[in-house]
Design an enzyme around this catalytic site. Sequence first.
Site, short mmCIF file in Angstrom:
data_model
loop_
_atom_site.label_atom_id
_atom_site.label_comp_id
_atom_site.label_asym_id
_atom_site.label_seq_id
_atom_site.Cartn_x
_atom_site.Cartn_y
_atom_site.Cartn_z
N SER A 119 0.82 -1.22 0.00
CA SER A 119 0.00 0.00 0.00
C SER A 119 0.85 1.27 0.00
CB SER A 119 -0.93 0.03 1.21
OG SER A 119 -0.16 0.20 2.40
N CYS A 149 -1.25 7.49 -3.03
CA CYS A 149 -2.59 8.05 -3.24
C CYS A 149 -2.56 9.13 -4.31
CB CYS A 149 -3.14 8.60 -1.92
SG CYS A 149 -2.08 9.83 -1.12
N HIS A 176 -1.97 18.60 -0.14
CA HIS A 176 -2.18 17.35 0.59
C HIS A 176 -2.46 17.61 2.07
CE1 HIS A 176 -1.72 13.17 1.74
NE2 HIS A 176 -1.48 12.83 0.49
N ARG A 194 9.10 19.85 7.03
CA ARG A 194 8.16 18.88 7.58
C ARG A 194 8.43 18.56 9.04
NH1 ARG A 194 6.65 14.67 2.75
NH2 ARG A 194 5.84 13.44 4.47
#
Length: 327
Positions: A119, A149, A176, A194
């Site tokens: 995933s 995604c 996002h 980040r």
Amino acid sequence: MRIAINGFGRIGRTILRQILTRTDCAGIEVASINDIAPLDTCAYLFRYDSVFGPFQDAVTAGPGRLGVGDRAIPFTSKHDLGALDLSGVDVVLECTGTVGTREGAARGLSAGARNVLISGPCDAAERTLVIGANEDTLGDARIVSNASCTTNALAPLLRAIHDDRGIARGHTTTIHCYTGSQPMVDAPRGDLARSRAGALSMVPTTSSATRLVGRVLPALEGRITGAAVRVPVASVSAIDAVLTLERPLEGDPKDLLRRIATASPVIGAIDDPCVSSDLRARPESLVIALPETLSADPHQVRVFGWYDNEWGFSARMIDMARAMAAR
């Protein structure tokens, strides 16, 4: 189809929610779930979800099982994918986000599963596939990455536009929502921006989709640049793409985008002026916001689209698992 879920985080739990609530998933059996977090905690986080709301059926935790309604799903807490008993499992959905080597992914096969579906981006996978873009190249691959995604949102759109008009070059900005990779308060991260509190600022950063688009769509390798901005919302993201076309548009660019949405099984379109929260739990990989379409000249188009980066991506995990199991 029999699946196992290894890693019961945001994607693992969202996949299970869909399997248990979507009528078209009635034929999917969840053979087992594995996560190293305590079962009681996993049951609680499945029952109460800050994004999608409480699950509407009873959720309980018993010895070695997660109870959901009248289902009792075997639950284990092993660190090693290879230590699981995956006999008779068509696809193990590897949702831990920790598998980075072919050897690590192949441990799902040695445990008995026929296929492993990862995933997220994984260089160790035999194929990186996106429904609506390159799923026809699955072949006999048994270890597959479902990309990211954002790649699932972007690649089907680029494939459709490139097939129709040709894309000479383009740039896309991903807007996002914050994720678990960002801290709630300022804390050290490899990416300095980040390292800042994710729910307090818009954070410019990179996007793995920039690299993955060329892997999924080799014809566009080197033609698409990209960047991302993490924003202080909990769910639903967007792409803002400006594309230079090889062949000019004919008429209203919205007509092209409507045709693409009508023909694609994973792209939708809306005419209403919506905001991100309106798109929560939409199953499409991308929902094109038609009012945001712009064109400076017939060789250029700006496309803006929404995607629920958890719900839509989880829906594609199920679709890809079906494709792998059907061989």
